[in-house]
Design a protein around this motif. Structure first.
Motif, PDB file in Angstrom:
ATOM      1  N   LEU A 108       0.859  -1.175   0.000  1.00  8.27           N
ATOM      2  CA  LEU A 108       0.000   0.000   0.000  1.00  8.27           C
ATOM      3  C   LEU A 108       0.899   1.229   0.000  1.00  8.27           C
ATOM      4  CD1 LEU A 108      -2.519  -1.237   2.733  1.00  8.27           C
ATOM      5  CD2 LEU A 108      -2.451  -1.778   0.288  1.00  8.27           C
ATOM      6  N   GLY A 109       0.772   2.023  -1.064  1.00  2.00           N
ATOM      7  CA  GLY A 109       1.624   3.196  -1.232  1.00  2.00           C
ATOM      8  C   GLY A 109       1.355   4.245  -0.169  1.00  2.00           C
ATOM      9  N   ASN A 110       2.202   5.283  -0.160  1.00  2.00           N
ATOM     10  CA  ASN A 110       2.056   6.322   0.850  1.00  2.00           C
ATOM     11  C   ASN A 110       2.509   7.657   0.271  1.00  2.00           C
ATOM     12  OD1 ASN A 110       1.382   7.347   3.368  1.00  2.00           O
ATOM     13  ND2 ASN A 110       2.386   5.658   4.449  1.00  2.00           N
ATOM     14  N   GLN A 114       6.729   8.791   3.635  1.00  2.00           N
ATOM     15  CA  GLN A 114       6.079   7.905   4.611  1.00  2.00           C
ATOM     16  C   GLN A 114       6.170   6.461   4.127  1.00  2.00           C
ATOM     17  OE1 GLN A 114       5.134   8.973   7.622  1.00  2.00           O
ATOM     18  NE2 GLN A 114       5.992  10.899   6.858  1.00  2.00           N
ATOM     19  N   PRO A 115       6.261   5.520   5.061  1.00  2.00           N
ATOM     20  CA  PRO A 115       6.545   4.133   4.666  1.00  2.00           C
ATOM     21  C   PRO A 115       5.342   3.400   4.051  1.00  2.00           C
ATOM     22  CG  PRO A 115       6.235   4.286   7.037  1.00  2.00           C
ATOM     23  CD  PRO A 115       6.196   5.691   6.523  1.00  2.00           C
ATOM     24  N   SER A 117       2.939   0.151   3.628  1.00  2.00           N
ATOM     25  CA  SER A 117       2.504  -0.968   4.462  1.00  2.00           C
ATOM     26  C   SER A 117       2.436  -2.192   3.573  1.00  2.00           C
ATOM     27  CB  SER A 117       1.094  -0.736   5.006  1.00  2.00           C
ATOM     28  OG  SER A 117       1.095   0.304   5.941  1.00  2.00           O
ATOM     29  N   ALA A 195      -6.606   2.438   0.352  1.00  2.00           N
ATOM     30  CA  ALA A 195      -5.257   1.919   0.649  1.00  2.00           C
ATOM     31  C   ALA A 195      -4.437   2.784   1.609  1.00  2.00           C
ATOM     32  CB  ALA A 195      -4.484   1.713  -0.650  1.00  2.00           C
ATOM     33  N   THR A 196      -4.476   4.096   1.447  1.00  2.00           N
ATOM     34  CA  THR A 196      -3.555   4.928   2.214  1.00  2.00           C
ATOM     35  C   THR A 196      -4.301   5.726   3.280  1.00  2.00           C
ATOM     36  OG1 THR A 196      -2.210   5.063   0.219  1.00  2.00           O
ATOM     37  CG2 THR A 196      -1.656   6.577   2.017  1.00  2.00           C
ATOM     38  N   ARG A 197      -3.905   5.536   4.506  1.00  2.00           N
ATOM     39  CA  ARG A 197      -4.577   6.122   5.676  1.00  2.00           C
ATOM     40  C   ARG A 197      -6.086   5.995   5.524  1.00  2.00           C
ATOM     41  NH1 ARG A 197      -3.753  11.353   7.910  1.00  2.00           N
ATOM     42  NH2 ARG A 197      -3.832  12.181   5.797  1.00  2.00           N
TER      43      ARG A 197
END
Ligand SMILES: *[C@@H]1O[C@H](CO)[C@@H](O)[C@H](O)[C@H]1NC(C)=O
Length: 294
Positions: A108-110, A114-115, A117, A195-197
């Motif tokens: 999962l991109g960020n 930020q890293p 997941s 996917a992201t946050r």
């Protein structure tokens, strides 16, 4: 066993070894199945690295020509740098019939800096809802790392650079992935809704095309099934598993080293676990959870 049989076994064994050692070329075992226009893939009989792409118009993906029933599967993957929010780079195995089985890796991109997941999931009898997420101990956009599964009659191991990050055991009375062969897929797609946050960070299309590279395709000596509906072929794979390294001895249970690895993953890297999500299953822990964390 007579000498003849031993000689025959040696011959068969070296034949396996040779075919396993050569099975590194993309075109031997895979084809693009969507988004060819945004992917870079090697010409027939050359190169080994496929770069999947995604633009606003389409993502892309490849799939194995045949499904497999048990074995060891791995691939090296390098995901995109920079702002990858909303993108999902996936490597998974799945069957295509009703009541399908599936094993997933999803990066999962960020947003930039930020890293990623790494989400894993397991589907049996068409039912998933077994997500786990970890932070990796390295940056997956810096270099290629190996992701794979060891899948036999007793357990599925999720292996990252040969370290176990998850196990799914065959437990009495619970559904297990032992009745359908699975295809292997690599895909890059738009997951910005979740996917992201939790979907708060959307894809920034100023950074398209998004790209992720896959190489070192290795299906080792896994059992290929020509006809996924043939019971005889599935039975052959069962027999083959018990004669292969992936389906016997040390690979039928977790080793002490693997138990320690899993404990470390759980205490240091795990960021989400369906097994401990109290609100999700009406307060009940799914029955397989207790034994899947040693
Ligand atoms: C993205 O970064 C944020 C902030 O560090 C973090 O909370 C989140 O888990 C990261 N991953 C995803 C996929 O949202």
């Amino acid at each position: 066993m007579g000498n003849m049989n031993v000689a025959l076994l040696v011959v068969c064994f070296s034949a396996f070894f040779i075919s396993a050692a050569q099975a590194y070329s993309f075109w031997d075992d895979f084809r693009m199945f969507f988004g060819e226009s945004v992917a870079k893939f090697p010409g027939p009989k050359v190169g080994q690295t496929v770069t999947l792409g995604m633009t606003k118009l389409t993502g892309s993906g490849f799939r194995s020509l045949s499904p497999y029933m048990f074995g060891r599967f791995s691939m090296k993957i390098k995901v995109m740098k920079g702002n990858s929010a909303g993108t999902v780079t996936a490597f998974h195995m799945a069957s295509t019939s009703k009541n399908w089985c599936e094993l997933d890796y999803e990066f999962l991109g960020n947003v930039s800096g930020q890293p990623y997941s790494l989400q894993t999931n397991v589907f049996v009898r068409g039912q998933g809802n077994r997500e786990q997420r970890i932070n990796l101990w390295f940056d997956p956009s810096n270099a290629y790392h190996e992701y794979g599964w060891l899948w036999n009659q007793n357990q599925v191991l999720f292996l990252v650079d040969n370290i176990v990050v998850r196990v799914f055991k065959h437990q009495k009375g619970l559904p297990y992935l032992d009745y359908q062969p699975m295809y292997i897929y690599g895909t890059l797609w738009n997951g910005e809704s979740w996917a992201t946050r939790g979907g708060r960070d959307k894809i920034n299309w100023a950074y398209q095309p998004f790209q992720a590279s896959y190489t070192a395709f290795n299906i080792h000596n896994s059992c290929k099934v020509k006809n996924p509906l043939s019971l005889t072929q599935i039975q052959t794979c069962y027999k083959r598993a018990s004669l292969s390294t992936y389906g016997q001895g040390v690979n039928l249970i977790l080793t002490n080293k693997q138990i320690l690895e899993l404990r470390k993953i759980r205490s240091k890297y795990l960021t989400y676990d369906y097994c401990t999500d109290k609100t999700r299953f009406a307060g009940r822990v799914p029955p397989e959870c207790r034994k899947n964390w040693p």
